[in-house]
Write a protein that holds these residues in place. Structure first.
Motif, PDB file in Angstrom:
ATOM      1  N   THR A  83       0.835  -1.204   0.000  1.00 50.16           N
ATOM      2  CA  THR A  83       0.000   0.000   0.000  1.00 50.16           C
ATOM      3  C   THR A  83       0.865   1.246   0.000  1.00 50.16           C
ATOM      4  OG1 THR A  83      -1.770  -1.158   1.157  1.00 50.16           O
ATOM      5  CG2 THR A  83      -1.808   1.255   1.244  1.00 50.16           C
ATOM      6  N   ARG A  84       1.882   1.226   0.804  1.00 51.30           N
ATOM      7  CA  ARG A  84       2.800   2.375   0.856  1.00 51.30           C
ATOM      8  C   ARG A  84       3.500   2.558  -0.488  1.00 51.30           C
ATOM      9  NH1 ARG A  84       6.912   3.060   5.939  1.00 51.30           N
ATOM     10  NH2 ARG A  84       8.152   4.726   5.053  1.00 51.30           N
ATOM     11  N   ALA A  85       3.856   1.448  -1.134  1.00 54.16           N
ATOM     12  CA  ALA A  85       4.514   1.509  -2.436  1.00 54.16           C
ATOM     13  C   ALA A  85       3.564   2.024  -3.516  1.00 54.16           C
ATOM     14  CB  ALA A  85       5.058   0.135  -2.813  1.00 54.16           C
ATOM     15  N   LYS A  86       2.275   1.692  -3.417  1.00 52.38           N
ATOM     16  CA  LYS A  86       1.287   2.167  -4.393  1.00 52.38           C
ATOM     17  C   LYS A  86       0.985   3.645  -4.207  1.00 52.38           C
ATOM     18  CE  LYS A  86      -2.350  -0.384  -5.235  1.00 52.38           C
ATOM     19  NZ  LYS A  86      -3.480  -1.325  -5.092  1.00 52.38           N
ATOM     20  N   ASN A  87       1.183   4.170  -3.011  1.00 46.91           N
ATOM     21  CA  ASN A  87       0.881   5.575  -2.723  1.00 46.91           C
ATOM     22  C   ASN A  87       2.132   6.441  -2.638  1.00 46.91           C
ATOM     23  OD1 ASN A  87      -1.911   5.266  -2.675  1.00 46.91           O
ATOM     24  ND2 ASN A  87      -1.856   4.501  -0.594  1.00 46.91           N
ATOM     25  N   ALA A  88       3.215   5.987  -3.235  1.00 44.28           N
ATOM     26  CA  ALA A  88       4.478   6.715  -3.179  1.00 44.28           C
ATOM     27  C   ALA A  88       4.533   7.798  -4.257  1.00 44.28           C
ATOM     28  CB  ALA A  88       5.652   5.755  -3.348  1.00 44.28           C
ATOM     29  N   VAL A  89       4.964   8.970  -3.844  1.00 40.11           N
ATOM     30  CA  VAL A  89       5.147  10.107  -4.753  1.00 40.11           C
ATOM     31  C   VAL A  89       6.580  10.603  -4.583  1.00 40.11           C
ATOM     32  CG1 VAL A  89       4.377  12.426  -5.372  1.00 40.11           C
ATOM     33  CG2 VAL A  89       2.714  10.748  -4.536  1.00 40.11           C
ATOM     34  N   ARG A  90       7.245  10.805  -5.716  1.00 46.52           N
ATOM     35  CA  ARG A  90       8.645  11.234  -5.706  1.00 46.52           C
ATOM     36  C   ARG A  90       8.744  12.694  -6.127  1.00 46.52           C
ATOM     37  NH1 ARG A  90      12.338  10.833 -10.133  1.00 46.52           N
ATOM     38  NH2 ARG A  90      10.687   9.634 -11.116  1.00 46.52           N
ATOM     39  N   PHE A  91       9.479  13.463  -5.352  1.00 48.35           N
ATOM     40  CA  PHE A  91       9.741  14.866  -5.653  1.00 48.35           C
ATOM     41  C   PHE A  91      11.241  15.034  -5.870  1.00 48.35           C
ATOM     42  CE2 PHE A  91       5.945  14.780  -3.069  1.00 48.35           C
ATOM     43  CZ  PHE A  91       5.096  15.652  -3.739  1.00 48.35           C
ATOM     44  N   SER A  92      11.584  15.782  -6.894  1.00 46.77           N
ATOM     45  CA  SER A  92      12.984  16.085  -7.167  1.00 46.77           C
ATOM     46  C   SER A  92      13.186  17.589  -7.118  1.00 46.77           C
ATOM     47  CB  SER A  92      13.383  15.562  -8.549  1.00 46.77           C
ATOM     48  OG  SER A  92      13.271  14.159  -8.582  1.00 46.77           O
ATOM     49  N   MET A  93      14.318  17.977  -6.583  1.00 39.81           N
ATOM     50  CA  MET A  93      14.674  19.387  -6.495  1.00 39.81           C
ATOM     51  C   MET A  93      15.973  19.596  -7.236  1.00 39.81           C
ATOM     52  SD  MET A  93      13.733  19.330  -2.526  1.00 39.81           S
ATOM     53  CE  MET A  93      13.905  17.553  -2.613  1.00 39.81           C
ATOM     54  N   GLY A  94      16.157  20.784  -7.756  1.00 35.22           N
ATOM     55  CA  GLY A  94      17.364  21.047  -8.524  1.00 35.22           C
ATOM     56  C   GLY A  94      17.930  22.422  -8.272  1.00 35.22           C
ATOM     57  N   ARG A  95      18.788  22.843  -9.172  1.00 34.25           N
ATOM     58  CA  ARG A  95      19.511  24.102  -9.046  1.00 34.25           C
ATOM     59  C   ARG A  95      18.576  25.296  -8.815  1.00 34.25           C
ATOM     60  NH1 ARG A  95      23.214  24.437 -13.703  1.00 34.25           N
ATOM     61  NH2 ARG A  95      24.530  23.225 -12.332  1.00 34.25           N
ATOM     62  N   GLY A  96      17.437  25.312  -9.478  1.00 33.10           N
ATOM     63  CA  GLY A  96      16.542  26.457  -9.387  1.00 33.10           C
ATOM     64  C   GLY A  96      15.522  26.399  -8.263  1.00 33.10           C
ATOM     65  N   THR A  97      15.470  25.299  -7.517  1.00 31.89           N
ATOM     66  CA  THR A  97      14.471  25.152  -6.460  1.00 31.89           C
ATOM     67  C   THR A  97      14.781  26.067  -5.287  1.00 31.89           C
ATOM     68  OG1 THR A  97      14.238  22.826  -7.095  1.00 31.89           O
ATOM     69  CG2 THR A  97      13.265  23.495  -4.992  1.00 31.89           C
ATOM     70  N   LYS A  98      13.749  26.781  -4.855  1.00 33.83           N
ATOM     71  CA  LYS A  98      13.897  27.714  -3.724  1.00 33.83           C
ATOM     72  C   LYS A  98      12.937  27.310  -2.608  1.00 33.83           C
ATOM     73  CE  LYS A  98      15.465  31.517  -6.576  1.00 33.83           C
ATOM     74  NZ  LYS A  98      16.245  30.626  -7.333  1.00 33.83           N
ATOM     75  N   LYS A  99      13.158  27.844  -1.421  1.00 37.87           N
ATOM     76  CA  LYS A  99      12.283  27.526  -0.287  1.00 37.87           C
ATOM     77  C   LYS A  99      10.839  27.909  -0.577  1.00 37.87           C
ATOM     78  CE  LYS A  99      15.463  27.366   3.573  1.00 37.87           C
ATOM     79  NZ  LYS A  99      15.791  27.878   4.914  1.00 37.87           N
ATOM     80  N   ARG A 100      10.621  28.999  -1.272  1.00 40.80           N
ATOM     81  CA  ARG A 100       9.246  29.401  -1.586  1.00 40.80           C
ATOM     82  C   ARG A 100       8.573  28.379  -2.500  1.00 40.80           C
ATOM     83  NH1 ARG A 100      11.941  33.695  -4.795  1.00 40.80           N
ATOM     84  NH2 ARG A 100      11.712  33.094  -6.963  1.00 40.80           N
ATOM     85  N   ASP A 101       9.361  27.688  -3.349  1.00 38.21           N
ATOM     86  CA  ASP A 101       8.804  26.622  -4.182  1.00 38.21           C
ATOM     87  C   ASP A 101       8.335  25.463  -3.306  1.00 38.21           C
ATOM     88  OD1 ASP A 101       9.535  28.049  -6.539  1.00 38.21           O
ATOM     89  OD2 ASP A 101      11.549  27.176  -6.452  1.00 38.21           O
ATOM     90  N   ILE A 102       9.131  25.123  -2.325  1.00 34.59           N
ATOM     91  CA  ILE A 102       8.775  24.047  -1.393  1.00 34.59           C
ATOM     92  C   ILE A 102       7.516  24.432  -0.625  1.00 34.59           C
ATOM     93  CG2 ILE A 102       9.518  22.786   0.664  1.00 34.59           C
ATOM     94  CD1 ILE A 102      11.018  22.076  -2.038  1.00 34.59           C
ATOM     95  N   ASP A 103       7.443  25.664  -0.170  1.00 32.29           N
ATOM     96  CA  ASP A 103       6.260  26.121   0.563  1.00 32.29           C
ATOM     97  C   ASP A 103       5.009  26.014  -0.306  1.00 32.29           C
ATOM     98  OD1 ASP A 103       7.917  26.648   2.720  1.00 32.29           O
ATOM     99  OD2 ASP A 103       8.123  28.777   2.231  1.00 32.29           O
ATOM    100  N   TYR A 104       5.135  26.344  -1.589  1.00 32.92           N
ATOM    101  CA  TYR A 104       4.012  26.229  -2.520  1.00 32.92           C
ATOM    102  C   TYR A 104       3.603  24.766  -2.690  1.00 32.92           C
ATOM    103  CZ  TYR A 104       1.238  26.390  -6.766  1.00 32.92           C
ATOM    104  OH  TYR A 104       0.235  26.231  -7.692  1.00 32.92           O
TER     105      TYR A 104
END
Length: 122
Positions: A83-104
């Motif tokens: 169940t945990r594997a079926k509900n897994a979502v992956r997020f990637s961050m890179g050079r342009g990612t900022k804290k405000r992006d994470i907050d959004y």
């Protein structure tokens, strides 16, 4: 080190999300990667809803085939929980990612969960 700080901010903010569990070790992973399982929303639905809000996320690794039963084989191997594997979502961050992006992104995840809870209660 900048990506580690961004990831730490993301992980910290994820603690505010009801039913969110981080998959895997926070120490032994790439600095720009966070994989979570969300108990209130199916992964595919979360990815669709996030996409509509301008946020890119994935339910599985890029090389995984498109089958009707999309399960993160990595999360399954790590947790042993289908169940945990079926509900897994992956997020990637890179050079342009900022804290405000994470907050959004956190705001969007919370909105999707609340929307799904309303759908289920009706």
């Amino acid at each position: 080190s900048r990506l580690l700080a961004i990831r730490s901010h993301f992980v910290s903010r994820l603690s505010e999300v009801d039913g969110c569990v981080i998959n895997g070790s926070l120490e032994s992973r790439l600095p720009g990667n966070v994989n979570v399982s969300l108990h209130h929303v199916e992964a595919e639905q979360m990815v669709i809803e996030l996409d509509q809000r301008g946020v890119a996320a994935s339910t599985c690794s890029a090389g995984m085939s498109l089958s009707s039963e999309r399960v993160s084989e990595v999360v399954l191997a790590i947790t042993g929980d289908n169940t945990r594997a079926k509900n897994a979502v992956r997020f990637s961050m890179g050079r342009g990612t900022k804290k405000r992006d994470i907050d959004y992104v956190i705001t969007c995840i919370k909105q999707v969960i609340e929307k799904q809870k309303k759908v289920i209660s009706n």
